[in-house]
Write a protein that holds these residues in place. Structure first.
Motif, mmCIF file in Angstrom:
data_model
loop_
_atom_site.group_PDB
_atom_site.id
_atom_site.type_symbol
_atom_site.label_atom_id
_atom_site.label_comp_id
_atom_site.label_asym_id
_atom_site.label_seq_id
_atom_site.Cartn_x
_atom_site.Cartn_y
_atom_site.Cartn_z
ATOM 1 N N VAL A 1 0.841 -1.205 0.000
ATOM 2 C CA VAL A 1 0.000 0.000 0.000
ATOM 3 C C VAL A 1 0.873 1.252 0.000
ATOM 4 C CG1 VAL A 1 -1.640 1.339 1.383
ATOM 5 C CG2 VAL A 1 -1.991 -1.114 1.050
ATOM 6 N N LEU A 2 1.928 1.255 0.823
ATOM 7 C CA LEU A 2 2.815 2.415 0.882
ATOM 8 C C LEU A 2 3.551 2.625 -0.443
ATOM 9 C CD1 LEU A 2 4.335 2.178 4.447
ATOM 10 C CD2 LEU A 2 2.719 3.867 3.593
ATOM 11 N N ALA A 3 4.014 1.555 -1.053
ATOM 12 C CA ALA A 3 4.728 1.685 -2.328
ATOM 13 C C ALA A 3 3.824 2.295 -3.390
ATOM 14 C CB ALA A 3 5.247 0.322 -2.776
ATOM 15 N N ALA A 4 2.577 1.830 -3.438
ATOM 16 C CA ALA A 4 1.632 2.380 -4.416
ATOM 17 C C ALA A 4 1.301 3.838 -4.099
ATOM 18 C CB ALA A 4 0.362 1.545 -4.441
ATOM 19 N N ALA A 5 1.123 4.157 -2.826
ATOM 20 C CA ALA A 5 0.774 5.528 -2.439
ATOM 21 C C ALA A 5 1.920 6.493 -2.715
ATOM 22 C CB ALA A 5 0.389 5.570 -0.961
ATOM 23 N N ILE A 6 3.145 6.075 -2.454
ATOM 24 C CA ILE A 6 4.299 6.940 -2.713
ATOM 25 C C ILE A 6 4.430 7.194 -4.209
ATOM 26 C CG2 ILE A 6 6.825 7.028 -2.650
ATOM 27 C CD1 ILE A 6 6.636 5.632 0.101
ATOM 28 N N ALA A 7 4.184 6.181 -5.004
ATOM 29 C CA ALA A 7 4.330 6.325 -6.451
ATOM 30 C C ALA A 7 3.231 7.176 -7.071
ATOM 31 C CB ALA A 7 4.344 4.947 -7.105
ATOM 32 N N THR A 8 2.012 7.127 -6.521
ATOM 33 C CA THR A 8 0.893 7.804 -7.187
ATOM 34 C C THR A 8 0.377 9.042 -6.460
ATOM 35 O OG1 THR A 8 -0.700 6.350 -6.096
ATOM 36 C CG2 THR A 8 0.104 5.666 -8.261
ATOM 37 N N ASP A 9 0.336 9.034 -5.144
ATOM 38 C CA ASP A 9 -0.332 10.101 -4.397
ATOM 39 C C ASP A 9 0.557 11.284 -4.047
ATOM 40 O OD1 ASP A 9 -2.499 8.479 -4.517
ATOM 41 O OD2 ASP A 9 -2.491 7.925 -2.395
ATOM 42 N N LEU A 10 1.824 11.053 -3.810
ATOM 43 C CA LEU A 10 2.700 12.116 -3.316
ATOM 44 C C LEU A 10 3.270 12.938 -4.464
ATOM 45 C CD1 LEU A 10 4.633 10.277 -0.477
ATOM 46 C CD2 LEU A 10 2.479 11.528 -0.361
ATOM 47 N N VAL B 1 -0.674 11.603 5.259
ATOM 48 C CA VAL B 1 -1.344 11.179 4.023
ATOM 49 C C VAL B 1 -1.188 9.672 3.845
ATOM 50 C CG1 VAL B 1 -1.282 11.376 1.505
ATOM 51 C CG2 VAL B 1 -1.025 13.419 2.923
ATOM 52 N N LEU B 2 0.021 9.181 4.107
ATOM 53 C CA LEU B 2 0.279 7.751 3.934
ATOM 54 C C LEU B 2 -0.478 6.910 4.959
ATOM 55 C CD1 LEU B 2 4.084 8.001 3.134
ATOM 56 C CD2 LEU B 2 2.218 7.561 1.538
ATOM 57 N N GLN B 3 -0.562 7.400 6.191
ATOM 58 C CA GLN B 3 -1.338 6.689 7.211
ATOM 59 C C GLN B 3 -2.815 6.670 6.835
ATOM 60 O OE1 GLN B 3 1.285 8.084 10.930
ATOM 61 N NE2 GLN B 3 -0.756 7.478 11.465
ATOM 62 N N GLY B 4 -3.307 7.756 6.292
ATOM 63 C CA GLY B 4 -4.695 7.803 5.837
ATOM 64 C C GLY B 4 -4.952 6.806 4.723
ATOM 65 N N ARG B 5 -3.976 6.659 3.840
ATOM 66 C CA ARG B 5 -4.123 5.685 2.753
ATOM 67 C C ARG B 5 -4.176 4.260 3.304
ATOM 68 N NH1 ARG B 5 -2.732 5.596 -2.858
ATOM 69 N NH2 ARG B 5 -3.550 3.610 -3.569
ATOM 70 N N ILE B 6 -3.326 3.982 4.298
ATOM 71 C CA ILE B 6 -3.347 2.655 4.933
ATOM 72 C C ILE B 6 -4.697 2.418 5.592
ATOM 73 C CG2 ILE B 6 -2.383 1.264 6.810
ATOM 74 C CD1 ILE B 6 0.329 2.516 6.160
ATOM 75 N N ALA B 7 -5.204 3.441 6.290
ATOM 76 C CA ALA B 7 -6.492 3.304 6.975
ATOM 77 C C ALA B 7 -7.625 3.043 5.991
ATOM 78 C CB ALA B 7 -6.781 4.557 7.799
ATOM 79 N N SER B 8 -7.573 3.686 4.830
ATOM 80 C CA SER B 8 -8.655 3.499 3.869
ATOM 81 C C SER B 8 -8.549 2.170 3.122
ATOM 82 C CB SER B 8 -8.689 4.660 2.878
ATOM 83 O OG SER B 8 -7.557 4.631 2.047
ATOM 84 N N GLU B 9 -7.341 1.671 2.931
ATOM 85 C CA GLU B 9 -7.148 0.432 2.181
ATOM 86 C C GLU B 9 -7.313 -0.825 3.036
ATOM 87 O OE1 GLU B 9 -5.818 -0.164 -1.114
ATOM 88 O OE2 GLU B 9 -6.127 1.924 -1.665
ATOM 89 N N LEU B 10 -6.918 -0.743 4.299
ATOM 90 C CA LEU B 10 -6.900 -1.934 5.149
ATOM 91 C C LEU B 10 -7.955 -1.819 6.243
ATOM 92 C CD1 LEU B 10 -3.056 -2.289 5.664
ATOM 93 C CD2 LEU B 10 -4.466 -3.314 3.902
ATOM 94 N N ARG B 11 -8.489 -2.949 6.624
ATOM 95 C CA ARG B 11 -9.454 -2.972 7.723
ATOM 96 C C ARG B 11 -8.712 -3.428 8.971
ATOM 97 N NH1 ARG B 11 -15.011 -5.162 6.713
ATOM 98 N NH2 ARG B 11 -15.723 -3.037 6.674
#
Length: 110
Positions: A16-25, A73-83
């Motif tokens: 999730v972090l790898a994808a978020a760093i590549a696309t969101d930041l 931002v990255l923690q928010g992405r983890i929260a939204s992707e994972l339960r």
């Protein structure tokens, strides 16, 4: 030694972090960054994220500073992707294992 469940959690967080760093930041300080490993505490409150950065020492420090500033931002992405019951607090660390491997290989060649 992490349990099988913790290894799965670490791997999913890494993806999730790898994808978020590549696309969101969009931070220009964050250049070519690769997430190499994630080590989550057993209570899932903290996660150490190990990254490899292509570039000089100054570029490495800039990329780590950019990642630290974007941890929300990255923690928010983890929260939204994972339960998960808790979203771990992220701390970013440079992974020098590749450099150590190259150095070891050079020493063995000598």
């Amino acid at each position: 030694m992490p349990t099988a469940r913790m290894r799965r959690v670490n791997e999913v967080i890494r993806e999730v972090l790898a994808a978020a760093i590549a696309t969101d930041l969009k931070d220009p300080r964050i250049g070519f960054v690769t997430v190499t490993d994630v080590d989550t505490s057993p209570d899932l409150r903290a996660a150490r994220v190990f990254v490899s950065v292509l570039g000089t020492e100054a570029e490495r420090e800039d990329a780590l500073a950019g990642l630290r500033s974007a941890h929300g931002v990255l923690q928010g992405r983890i929260a939204s992707e994972l339960r998960m019951k808790r979203t771990p607090t992220l701390s970013f660390h440079y992974d020098d294992s590749i450099e150590r491997g190259i150095r070891l290989s050079e020493l063995l060649d000598e």
